[in-house]
Design a protein around this motif. Sequence first.
Motif, PDB file in Angstrom:
ATOM      1  N   ALA A 244       0.815  -1.218   0.000  1.00 55.38           N
ATOM      2  CA  ALA A 244       0.000   0.000   0.000  1.00 55.38           C
ATOM      3  C   ALA A 244       0.844   1.262   0.000  1.00 55.38           C
ATOM      4  CB  ALA A 244      -0.922  -0.012   1.219  1.00 55.38           C
ATOM      5  N   ILE A 245       1.848   1.317   0.867  1.00 56.35           N
ATOM      6  CA  ILE A 245       2.567   2.578   1.078  1.00 56.35           C
ATOM      7  C   ILE A 245       3.687   2.788   0.060  1.00 56.35           C
ATOM      8  CG2 ILE A 245       4.015   3.849   2.727  1.00 56.35           C
ATOM      9  CD1 ILE A 245       2.368   2.555   4.965  1.00 56.35           C
ATOM     10  N   ILE A 246       4.394   1.733  -0.296  1.00 58.55           N
ATOM     11  CA  ILE A 246       5.504   1.896  -1.237  1.00 58.55           C
ATOM     12  C   ILE A 246       5.052   1.675  -2.678  1.00 58.55           C
ATOM     13  CG2 ILE A 246       7.805   1.072  -1.893  1.00 58.55           C
ATOM     14  CD1 ILE A 246       8.351   0.425   0.990  1.00 58.55           C
ATOM     15  N   GLU A 247       4.307   0.586  -2.927  1.00 55.78           N
ATOM     16  CA  GLU A 247       3.819   0.336  -4.289  1.00 55.78           C
ATOM     17  C   GLU A 247       2.586   1.169  -4.618  1.00 55.78           C
ATOM     18  OE1 GLU A 247       3.255  -3.904  -4.533  1.00 55.78           O
ATOM     19  OE2 GLU A 247       5.310  -4.209  -5.249  1.00 55.78           O
ATOM     20  N   GLY A 248       1.859   1.630  -3.597  1.00 57.61           N
ATOM     21  CA  GLY A 248       0.656   2.417  -3.819  1.00 57.61           C
ATOM     22  C   GLY A 248      -0.535   1.607  -4.284  1.00 57.61           C
ATOM     23  N   ASN A 249      -0.494   0.294  -4.083  1.00 63.25           N
ATOM     24  CA  ASN A 249      -1.570  -0.592  -4.545  1.00 63.25           C
ATOM     25  C   ASN A 249      -2.477  -0.933  -3.367  1.00 63.25           C
ATOM     26  OD1 ASN A 249      -3.201  -2.559  -5.679  1.00 63.25           O
ATOM     27  ND2 ASN A 249      -1.527  -3.520  -6.827  1.00 63.25           N
ATOM     28  N   ALA A 250      -3.408  -0.035  -3.056  1.00 64.65           N
ATOM     29  CA  ALA A 250      -4.292  -0.217  -1.904  1.00 64.65           C
ATOM     30  C   ALA A 250      -5.203  -1.431  -2.081  1.00 64.65           C
ATOM     31  CB  ALA A 250      -5.127   1.033  -1.694  1.00 64.65           C
ATOM     32  N   LYS A 251      -5.642  -1.669  -3.302  1.00 66.31           N
ATOM     33  CA  LYS A 251      -6.558  -2.788  -3.551  1.00 66.31           C
ATOM     34  C   LYS A 251      -5.887  -4.124  -3.275  1.00 66.31           C
ATOM     35  CE  LYS A 251      -9.603  -4.721  -7.107  1.00 66.31           C
ATOM     36  NZ  LYS A 251     -10.105  -4.585  -8.508  1.00 66.31           N
ATOM     37  N   GLN A 252      -4.644  -4.296  -3.738  1.00 64.29           N
ATOM     38  CA  GLN A 252      -3.926  -5.557  -3.528  1.00 64.29           C
ATOM     39  C   GLN A 252      -3.618  -5.762  -2.043  1.00 64.29           C
ATOM     40  OE1 GLN A 252      -3.100  -7.894  -6.036  1.00 64.29           O
ATOM     41  NE2 GLN A 252      -2.760  -9.124  -4.200  1.00 64.29           N
ATOM     42  N   ALA A 253      -3.249  -4.690  -1.358  1.00 70.40           N
ATOM     43  CA  ALA A 253      -2.955  -4.788   0.072  1.00 70.40           C
ATOM     44  C   ALA A 253      -4.178  -5.230   0.846  1.00 70.40           C
ATOM     45  CB  ALA A 253      -2.453  -3.447   0.595  1.00 70.40           C
ATOM     46  N   ALA A 254      -5.336  -4.633   0.540  1.00 69.04           N
ATOM     47  CA  ALA A 254      -6.575  -5.013   1.219  1.00 69.04           C
ATOM     48  C   ALA A 254      -6.952  -6.450   0.915  1.00 69.04           C
ATOM     49  CB  ALA A 254      -7.700  -4.066   0.807  1.00 69.04           C
ATOM     50  N   SER A 255      -6.739  -6.872  -0.326  1.00 69.43           N
ATOM     51  CA  SER A 255      -7.062  -8.251  -0.713  1.00 69.43           C
ATOM     52  C   SER A 255      -6.159  -9.251  -0.003  1.00 69.43           C
ATOM     53  CB  SER A 255      -6.909  -8.405  -2.229  1.00 69.43           C
ATOM     54  OG  SER A 255      -7.071  -9.752  -2.620  1.00 69.43           O
ATOM     55  N   ASP A 256      -4.849  -8.981   0.028  1.00 66.19           N
ATOM     56  CA  ASP A 256      -3.899  -9.897   0.671  1.00 66.19           C
ATOM     57  C   ASP A 256      -4.185 -10.052   2.159  1.00 66.19           C
ATOM     58  OD1 ASP A 256      -2.585 -10.331  -1.705  1.00 66.19           O
ATOM     59  OD2 ASP A 256      -0.970  -8.899  -1.303  1.00 66.19           O
ATOM     60  N   MET A 257      -4.372  -8.921   2.836  1.00 72.68           N
ATOM     61  CA  MET A 257      -4.577  -8.983   4.284  1.00 72.68           C
ATOM     62  C   MET A 257      -5.977  -9.452   4.644  1.00 72.68           C
ATOM     63  SD  MET A 257      -1.728  -8.441   5.677  1.00 72.68           S
ATOM     64  CE  MET A 257      -1.044  -9.284   4.223  1.00 72.68           C
ATOM     65  N   GLY A 258      -6.934  -9.171   3.784  1.00 74.18           N
ATOM     66  CA  GLY A 258      -8.279  -9.704   4.015  1.00 74.18           C
ATOM     67  C   GLY A 258      -8.282 -11.222   3.981  1.00 74.18           C
ATOM     68  N   ARG A 259      -7.499 -11.782   3.063  1.00 78.00           N
ATOM     69  CA  ARG A 259      -7.391 -13.241   2.968  1.00 78.00           C
ATOM     70  C   ARG A 259      -6.657 -13.819   4.179  1.00 78.00           C
ATOM     71  NH1 ARG A 259      -5.329 -13.091  -1.464  1.00 78.00           N
ATOM     72  NH2 ARG A 259      -3.119 -13.513  -1.049  1.00 78.00           N
TER      73      ARG A 259
END
Length: 530
Positions: A244-259
């Motif tokens: 989220a913070i370095i790559e800026g990919n909020a959607k992927q971060a939420a998906s990974d941690m949600g799983r």
Amino acid sequence: MASNNIAVLSALDNARTQWYHITTIVIAGMGFFTDAYDLFCISTVTKLLGRLYYYDSSTGKPGKLPHPINNLVIGVALVGTLSGQLVFGYLGDKLGRKKVYGITLILMALCAICSGLSFGSSPKAVMGTLCFFRFWLGFGIGGDYPLSATIMSEYANKKTRGAFIAAVFAMQGVGIIFAGLVSMIMSRIFLGYYGGPPFITNHDLSTEPEADYVWRIVLMIGSLPAILTFYWRMKMPETARYTAIIEGNAKQAASDMGRVLEIEIQAEPDKVAQFNASNEYPLLSLEFVRRHGKHLIGTTTTWFLLDIAFYSQNLTQKDIFPTMGLTHTAENVSALREMFETSRAMFVIALLGTFPGYWFTVAFIEKIGRFYIQLMGFFMMSVFMLIIGVRYDYLKNKDHKWTFAALYGLTFFFANFGPNSTTFVLPAELFPTRIRSTCHALSAASGKAGAMVGAFGIQNYTQDGNISNIKKAMTLLAVTNMMGFFFTFLVTETKGRSLEEISGEDENDRTTPKPPFSPSEKWEENSRNH
């Protein structure tokens, strides 16, 4: 806008302790188990190498490695570790923690095997090959320091983060125990197979024919934990903070941690973008110096000073082991018997002195705090080393062996229930996500520079066994620890707070962030208020 309003970071900070926390500790910790085993098992076989490859028939005494070669065999891995820390720490911030995490394990496993396969037509060639592979082994080990610490800190919740990071590092203690245990078992197996007398009267019997297999097997066994852990490292998702913070990919971060957390997490790309826009300053900037310069000086100096003492703690081994009846002189025992006794002594000291300290830190770090544990450890190490230094000639007498053993063991205990653990934890918490791995690497590399001072400087000064020199060295180490005590005041307490609150990333303006007070700063603030 505070980071705890970003759903994915808030979910991580407030998550209950779950199975994924435990698996992360095991996966990261097995790397440190491997690191410690590979770094410390060499000390159990160096005397065996000397007897195998440097026997001088003209003297009739057991051979030993020439001092420069002994330094190279033991110290080259430290040089590799320092180099690996800097390289992989930087890459962890630039390419991602996970992308380079598996490379360190591959390097460790491959070089551990190759170290055991070191061959050559002369002793010099064998030692040269061994040193080459141990450098690259150390390079892989070095990468594990910043990556494991950063990954664990970014996965953990804020209430147990310190204990989890310390638990990863505590696997180093397990690795040291196994280095002694495996060496002890292998030498005993071959000693029994050979069937020769453990105590010798004829030098022809002093080096068993099978001894050349033993040190190779011991070194190669270090590859097994790395091989067994590799698959699970590759299955780990990238940390949400990096995504989220370095790559800026909020959607992927939420998906990974949600799983991982088994909950639904909102992506919130706008909040993440706003958060990132206020924290773009690089390491080499005045903004970093203003916000975190004091902390970086604190983490690098304390780790440097700690490792000078930590890697000099075996100064007194040559006296403490015989005094306790754990070893005999080389002239009186066969090569494998000498290795067995050295390994047994290392195992006993690690089990009774080193190992408990690590886990005391795990148990109390969230109650006492990093700051106080580090202060206490430095102070107690200084006291015990000063006593040993002042009374060394008295303590080495066998009539006082239990006093000597207690003081010796307590220096190890308070190193690990103290700065050896906390200097690993603090750099993983104090710095911003974008440069967290790099700052941890700089701190760890500073520590390895201190290790070289201890291993090559302090120990070289005392290699002649002169009691006066040993007393001076131990007194100097006591002073070094007190310097570490005072430099600890440059860092702050971090327990119970989110990483973003500690690092000041929650501040979305350019004002100086307000990190948690150190105890001394808190006292001053209370005095002003009253």
